[in-house]
Motif scaffolding. Structure first.
Motif, PDB file in Angstrom:
ATOM      1  N   GLU A  32      86.197   8.795 -45.186  1.00  0.00           N
ATOM      2  CA  GLU A  32      86.010   7.441 -44.641  1.00  0.00           C
ATOM      3  C   GLU A  32      84.857   7.366 -43.649  1.00  0.00           C
ATOM      4  O   GLU A  32      84.597   6.313 -43.081  1.00  0.00           O
ATOM      5  CB  GLU A  32      87.302   6.961 -43.963  1.00  0.00           C
ATOM      6  N   ALA A  33      84.193   8.491 -43.406  1.00  0.00           N
ATOM      7  CA  ALA A  33      83.152   8.526 -42.382  1.00  0.00           C
ATOM      8  C   ALA A  33      81.793   8.851 -42.986  1.00  0.00           C
ATOM      9  O   ALA A  33      81.691   9.509 -44.002  1.00  0.00           O
ATOM     10  CB  ALA A  33      83.502   9.559 -41.315  1.00  0.00           C
ATOM     11  N   GLY A  34      80.772   8.383 -42.301  1.00  0.00           N
ATOM     12  CA  GLY A  34      79.399   8.669 -42.697  1.00  0.00           C
ATOM     13  C   GLY A  34      78.684   9.345 -41.541  1.00  0.00           C
ATOM     14  O   GLY A  34      79.073  10.410 -41.093  1.00  0.00           O
ATOM     15  N   HIS A  35      77.672   8.687 -41.013  1.00  0.00           N
ATOM     16  CA  HIS A  35      76.855   9.269 -39.950  1.00  0.00           C
ATOM     17  C   HIS A  35      77.501   9.163 -38.575  1.00  0.00           C
ATOM     18  O   HIS A  35      77.069   9.821 -37.638  1.00  0.00           O
ATOM     19  CB  HIS A  35      75.490   8.585 -39.915  1.00  0.00           C
ATOM     20  N   LEU A  36      78.503   8.313 -38.435  1.00  0.00           N
ATOM     21  CA  LEU A  36      79.157   8.125 -37.135  1.00  0.00           C
ATOM     22  C   LEU A  36      80.662   8.347 -37.273  1.00  0.00           C
ATOM     23  O   LEU A  36      81.457   7.416 -37.184  1.00  0.00           O
ATOM     24  CB  LEU A  36      78.888   6.708 -36.610  1.00  0.00           C
ATOM     25  N   PRO A  37      81.091   9.590 -37.480  1.00  0.00           N
ATOM     26  CA  PRO A  37      82.515   9.826 -37.721  1.00  0.00           C
ATOM     27  C   PRO A  37      83.404   9.419 -36.549  1.00  0.00           C
ATOM     28  O   PRO A  37      84.545   9.038 -36.749  1.00  0.00           O
ATOM     29  CB  PRO A  37      82.595  11.329 -37.990  1.00  0.00           C
ATOM     30  N   TRP A  38      82.892   9.484 -35.331  1.00  0.00           N
ATOM     31  CA  TRP A  38      83.683   9.088 -34.165  1.00  0.00           C
ATOM     32  C   TRP A  38      83.939   7.584 -34.135  1.00  0.00           C
ATOM     33  O   TRP A  38      84.871   7.139 -33.494  1.00  0.00           O
ATOM     34  CB  TRP A  38      83.026   9.549 -32.869  1.00  0.00           C
ATOM     35  N   GLY A  44      90.481  10.965 -38.071  1.00  0.00           N
ATOM     36  CA  GLY A  44      90.135  12.115 -38.899  1.00  0.00           C
ATOM     37  C   GLY A  44      89.321  13.131 -38.129  1.00  0.00           C
ATOM     38  O   GLY A  44      89.561  14.341 -38.225  1.00  0.00           O
ATOM     39  N   LEU A  45      88.352  12.661 -37.358  1.00  0.00           N
ATOM     40  CA  LEU A  45      87.518  13.552 -36.564  1.00  0.00           C
ATOM     41  C   LEU A  45      88.346  14.251 -35.492  1.00  0.00           C
ATOM     42  O   LEU A  45      88.221  15.456 -35.286  1.00  0.00           O
ATOM     43  CB  LEU A  45      86.368  12.778 -35.918  1.00  0.00           C
ATOM     44  N   ARG A  46      89.214  13.503 -34.837  1.00  0.00           N
ATOM     45  CA  ARG A  46      90.076  14.079 -33.795  1.00  0.00           C
ATOM     46  C   ARG A  46      90.979  15.149 -34.409  1.00  0.00           C
ATOM     47  O   ARG A  46      91.157  16.234 -33.857  1.00  0.00           O
ATOM     48  CB  ARG A  46      90.910  12.992 -33.134  1.00  0.00           C
ATOM     49  N   GLY A  47      91.542  14.860 -35.576  1.00  0.00           N
ATOM     50  CA  GLY A  47      92.407  15.826 -36.244  1.00  0.00           C
ATOM     51  C   GLY A  47      91.663  17.088 -36.639  1.00  0.00           C
ATOM     52  O   GLY A  47      92.167  18.202 -36.483  1.00  0.00           O
TER      53      GLY A  47
END
Length: 54
Positions: A32-38, A44-47
């Motif tokens: 679900e993320a591209g260049h700005l995962p945060w 997802g990034l935190r996990g």
């Protein structure tokens, strides 16, 4: 829209090469993320970050 990944074969090989070269590395894909995962997939990034620190 297509089911094919956005990455080209060259990019995929570059990432694979880096993954093979680094010790104790695990690739995590955040679909679900591209260049700005945060911004695009903060959970997802935190996990992924939390799992990496375990």
């Amino acid at each position: 829209m297509t089911d094919r990944p956005v990455r080209s074969e060259v990019e995929a090989e570059a990432v694979g090469s880096l993954e093979r070269a680094l010790p104790r590395v695990r690739r995590v894909i955040l679909p679900e993320a591209g260049h700005l995962p945060w911004v695009e997939d903060p959970r997802g990034l935190r996990g992924a970050g939390t799992a990496a620190l375990r």
